[in-house]
Design a protein around this motif. Structure first.
Motif, PDB file in Angstrom:
ATOM      1  N   UNK A 174       0.827  -1.199   0.000  1.00  0.00           N
ATOM      2  CA  UNK A 174       0.000   0.000   0.000  1.00  0.00           C
ATOM      3  C   UNK A 174       0.865   1.253   0.000  1.00  0.00           C
ATOM      4  N   UNK A 175       1.953   1.242   0.759  1.00  0.00           N
ATOM      5  CA  UNK A 175       2.868   2.388   0.773  1.00  0.00           C
ATOM      6  C   UNK A 175       3.498   2.590  -0.599  1.00  0.00           C
ATOM      7  N   UNK A 176       3.910   1.495  -1.235  1.00  0.00           N
ATOM      8  CA  UNK A 176       4.521   1.606  -2.557  1.00  0.00           C
ATOM      9  C   UNK A 176       3.522   2.125  -3.574  1.00  0.00           C
ATOM     10  N   UNK A 177       2.269   1.693  -3.476  1.00  0.00           N
ATOM     11  CA  UNK A 177       1.243   2.150  -4.409  1.00  0.00           C
ATOM     12  C   UNK A 177       0.955   3.635  -4.209  1.00  0.00           C
ATOM     13  N   UNK A 178       0.976   4.093  -2.967  1.00  0.00           N
ATOM     14  CA  UNK A 178       0.725   5.508  -2.691  1.00  0.00           C
ATOM     15  C   UNK A 178       1.863   6.379  -3.211  1.00  0.00           C
ATOM     16  N   UNK A 179       3.081   5.863  -3.232  1.00  0.00           N
ATOM     17  CA  UNK A 179       4.235   6.633  -3.675  1.00  0.00           C
ATOM     18  C   UNK A 179       4.338   6.693  -5.198  1.00  0.00           C
ATOM     19  N   UNK A 180       3.752   5.764  -5.908  1.00  0.00           N
ATOM     20  CA  UNK A 180       3.836   5.759  -7.362  1.00  0.00           C
ATOM     21  C   UNK A 180       2.932   6.843  -7.927  1.00  0.00           C
ATOM     22  N   UNK A 181       3.369   7.493  -8.999  1.00  0.00           N
ATOM     23  CA  UNK A 181       2.520   8.533  -9.599  1.00  0.00           C
ATOM     24  C   UNK A 181       1.270   7.896 -10.204  1.00  0.00           C
ATOM     25  N   UNK A 182       0.184   8.631 -10.113  1.00  0.00           N
ATOM     26  CA  UNK A 182      -1.073   8.147 -10.681  1.00  0.00           C
ATOM     27  C   UNK A 182      -0.960   8.121 -12.198  1.00  0.00           C
ATOM     28  N   UNK A 183      -1.579   7.143 -12.806  1.00  0.00           N
ATOM     29  CA  UNK A 183      -1.563   7.055 -14.255  1.00  0.00           C
ATOM     30  C   UNK A 183      -2.338   8.227 -14.826  1.00  0.00           C
ATOM     31  N   UNK A 184      -1.787   8.806 -15.839  1.00  0.00           N
ATOM     32  CA  UNK A 184      -2.442   9.983 -16.408  1.00  0.00           C
ATOM     33  C   UNK A 184      -3.718   9.580 -17.130  1.00  0.00           C
ATOM     34  N   UNK A 185      -4.677  10.448 -17.060  1.00  0.00           N
ATOM     35  CA  UNK A 185      -5.951  10.212 -17.721  1.00  0.00           C
ATOM     36  C   UNK A 185      -5.844  10.662 -19.160  1.00  0.00           C
ATOM     37  N   UNK A 186      -6.722  10.185 -19.990  1.00  0.00           N
ATOM     38  CA  UNK A 186      -6.669  10.615 -21.383  1.00  0.00           C
ATOM     39  C   UNK A 186      -6.866  12.125 -21.490  1.00  0.00           C
ATOM     40  N   UNK A 187      -6.140  12.690 -22.383  1.00  0.00           N
ATOM     41  CA  UNK A 187      -6.276  14.129 -22.604  1.00  0.00           C
ATOM     42  C   UNK A 187      -7.647  14.414 -23.185  1.00  0.00           C
ATOM     43  N   UNK A 188      -8.040  15.646 -23.086  1.00  0.00           N
ATOM     44  CA  UNK A 188      -9.357  16.040 -23.582  1.00  0.00           C
ATOM     45  C   UNK A 188      -9.496  15.774 -25.076  1.00  0.00           C
ATOM     46  N   UNK A 189      -8.382  15.901 -25.790  1.00  0.00           N
ATOM     47  CA  UNK A 189      -8.477  15.686 -27.225  1.00  0.00           C
ATOM     48  C   UNK A 189      -8.345  14.209 -27.595  1.00  0.00           C
ATOM     49  N   UNK A 190      -8.089  13.313 -26.595  1.00  0.00           N
ATOM     50  CA  UNK A 190      -8.028  11.882 -26.840  1.00  0.00           C
ATOM     51  C   UNK A 190      -6.720  11.415 -27.441  1.00  0.00           C
ATOM     52  N   UNK A 191      -5.638  12.175 -27.223  1.00  0.00           N
ATOM     53  CA  UNK A 191      -4.363  11.784 -27.817  1.00  0.00           C
ATOM     54  C   UNK A 191      -3.585  10.817 -26.946  1.00  0.00           C
ATOM     55  N   UNK A 192      -3.960  10.646 -25.686  1.00  0.00           N
ATOM     56  CA  UNK A 192      -3.250   9.705 -24.817  1.00  0.00           C
ATOM     57  C   UNK A 192      -4.249   8.830 -24.080  1.00  0.00           C
ATOM     58  N   UNK A 193      -3.821   7.616 -23.804  1.00  0.00           N
ATOM     59  CA  UNK A 193      -4.567   6.710 -22.933  1.00  0.00           C
ATOM     60  C   UNK A 193      -3.573   6.207 -21.908  1.00  0.00           C
ATOM     61  N   UNK A 194      -3.833   6.505 -20.664  1.00  0.00           N
ATOM     62  CA  UNK A 194      -2.949   6.129 -19.563  1.00  0.00           C
ATOM     63  C   UNK A 194      -1.525   6.619 -19.809  1.00  0.00           C
ATOM     64  N   UNK A 195      -1.407   7.796 -20.354  1.00  0.00           N
ATOM     65  CA  UNK A 195      -0.096   8.396 -20.541  1.00  0.00           C
ATOM     66  C   UNK A 195       0.616   7.947 -21.786  1.00  0.00           C
ATOM     67  N   UNK A 196       0.013   7.071 -22.579  1.00  0.00           N
ATOM     68  CA  UNK A 196       0.639   6.569 -23.795  1.00  0.00           C
ATOM     69  C   UNK A 196       0.000   7.278 -24.978  1.00  0.00           C
TER      70      UNK A 196
END
Length: 110
Positions: free
Chosen positions: A77-99
């Motif tokens: 749980x500590x390791x999960x809290x320290x990891x950055x949250x996966x980015x959400x898709x941009x408004x224009x739909x150019x990324x999914x989970x930061x990809x």
């Protein structure tokens, strides 16, 4: 019942007469093999009993295992809290989970 030397000698002579001198070595070898097999099997049964956990120590082992699992869960749980949250898709739909999506994938996204 106590067997004296004379009784043992009489039994040996009777066995010699019944089986004959040719079959006695073969019978002795067979008896020796059977004794070795029996001894190894009983030793295996005794060692199997030693490998089994005792009922008294089992609850302590379960408690120790539960404590280890709780520690591992807290660490995860500590390791999960320290990891950055996966980015959400941009408004224009150019990324999914930061990809970033390629041009051909834009039409396929759901």
């Amino acid at each position: 019942m106590d067997l004296g030397p004379w009784e043992i000698a009489i039994i040996a002579v009777v066995i010699l007469v019944l089986f004959g001198s040719a079959k006695l070595p073969q019978a002795a070898r067979s008896l020796g093999r059977s004794m070795r097999i029996f001894k190894s099997e009983t030793k295996g049964l005794i060692s199997d009993d030693d490998d089994e956990p005792r009922p008294q120590s089992q609850p302590q082992d379960a408690r120790a295992q539960a404590a280890r699992l709780r520690e591992q869960a807290a660490l995860l749980e500590q390791q999960a809290a320290q990891q950055p949250q996966l980015s959400r898709p941009a408004e224009d739909g150019t990324t999914i989970s930061g990809v970033p999506l390629s041009q051909t994938e834009h039409g396929k996204k759901s």
